[in-house]
Motif scaffolding. Structure first.
Motif, short mmCIF file in Angstrom:
data_model
loop_
_atom_site.label_atom_id
_atom_site.label_comp_id
_atom_site.label_asym_id
_atom_site.label_seq_id
_atom_site.Cartn_x
_atom_site.Cartn_y
_atom_site.Cartn_z
N ASP A 72 -10.86 -23.71 23.01
CA ASP A 72 -11.33 -22.45 21.59
C ASP A 72 -12.24 -22.26 22.34
OD1 ASP A 72 -7.84 -22.48 21.96
OD2 ASP A 72 -8.15 -23.12 19.53
N ILE A 73 -13.52 -23.06 22.01
CA ILE A 73 -14.35 -22.54 21.88
C ILE A 73 -15.30 -22.22 23.49
CG2 ILE A 73 -15.64 -23.82 20.28
CD1 ILE A 73 -17.33 -25.66 21.47
N GLN A 74 -15.12 -22.18 24.06
CA GLN A 74 -15.59 -22.64 25.41
C GLN A 74 -15.50 -21.20 26.16
OE1 GLN A 74 -13.11 -24.80 28.04
NE2 GLN A 74 -13.20 -26.72 27.50
N LYS A 115 -16.38 -25.21 12.94
CA LYS A 115 -16.53 -26.58 13.12
C LYS A 115 -16.84 -26.51 13.98
CE LYS A 115 -15.02 -30.87 11.66
NZ LYS A 115 -14.21 -31.54 11.13
N ALA A 116 -16.88 -26.48 15.45
CA ALA A 116 -16.72 -27.04 16.78
C ALA A 116 -17.65 -26.65 17.10
CB ALA A 116 -15.38 -26.90 17.38
N LEU A 133 -18.21 -31.63 24.06
CA LEU A 133 -17.54 -30.32 22.38
C LEU A 133 -16.94 -29.61 22.63
CD1 LEU A 133 -20.70 -31.23 20.19
CD2 LEU A 133 -18.45 -31.82 19.46
N ASN A 154 -13.30 -31.08 24.63
CA ASN A 154 -12.36 -31.31 23.59
C ASN A 154 -12.05 -30.59 22.74
OD1 ASN A 154 -13.33 -34.21 24.33
ND2 ASN A 154 -14.63 -34.39 22.93
N ASN A 155 -12.96 -28.49 22.89
CA ASN A 155 -12.46 -27.85 22.10
C ASN A 155 -12.06 -27.29 22.92
OD1 ASN A 155 -12.83 -28.78 19.37
ND2 ASN A 155 -14.45 -29.93 19.97
N PRO A 179 -11.37 -24.52 12.71
CA PRO A 179 -11.76 -25.15 13.58
C PRO A 179 -13.01 -24.49 14.94
CG PRO A 179 -9.40 -24.92 13.06
CD PRO A 179 -9.93 -24.20 12.29
N GLU A 180 -13.02 -23.88 14.60
CA GLU A 180 -13.64 -23.59 16.11
C GLU A 180 -14.63 -23.11 15.32
OE1 GLU A 180 -10.96 -21.32 16.39
OE2 GLU A 180 -9.77 -21.94 17.51
#
Length: 137
Positions: free
Chosen positions: A114-116, A85-86, A108, A111-112, A82-83
């Motif tokens: 975990d990727i911040q 992909k984001a 994005l 909304n995600n 998921p990370e």
């Protein structure tokens, strides 16, 4: 051009875990309307027409396009799907997206969460780096 001018009009994300948020805008995208570097004050406007004053350690900005891409290439194999992909979608949005690419990429990240850490830097750190580089010139 000075750093105040460079920052004005820039997109920022209010720190998602900000405890004392004057406008209650944690994890919300805004636009810097005025930067007061001497007092570490940044007036940020939001889509609901509110404006609030934040310090540089309360705001995030996107890393550079190249830095995000290199992080994806160098560390993509270590990310959960998921990370991955984001972050890939964010990278592609910045590079090839339509419309307001930076706002869409920042959304994005909103909304995600975990990727911040992979795609955002504290504004405070970006300013310190710019000031250090300016002194070296």
């Amino acid at each position: 051009m000075d750093i105040n001018t460079e920052l004005t009009g820039g997109l920022v994300l209010v720190h998602p875990a900000l405890e004392h948020d004057p406008a209650g805008k944690q994890n919300t995208i805004g636009v810097i309307r005025f930067a007061d570097m001497a007092d570490d004050g940044f007036y940020v406007a939001f889509s609901d027409h509110t404006t609030a004053l934040y310090a540089s350690d309360a705001l995030f900005v996107l890393k550079s396009v190249d830095e995000i891409h290199h992080l994806l290439v160098d560390h993509g194999d270590r990310l959960a799907f998921p990370e991955l992909k984001a972050l890939t979608q964010l990278d592609l949005t910045i590079r090839y997206g339509d419309g307001d690419k930076l706002r869409n990429a920042l959304q994005l990240a909103v909304n995600n969460p975990d990727i911040q850490p992979l795609c955002l830097d504290l504004l405070k750190d970006v300013i310190q780096l710019q000031q250090t580089n300016a002194r070296k010139r």
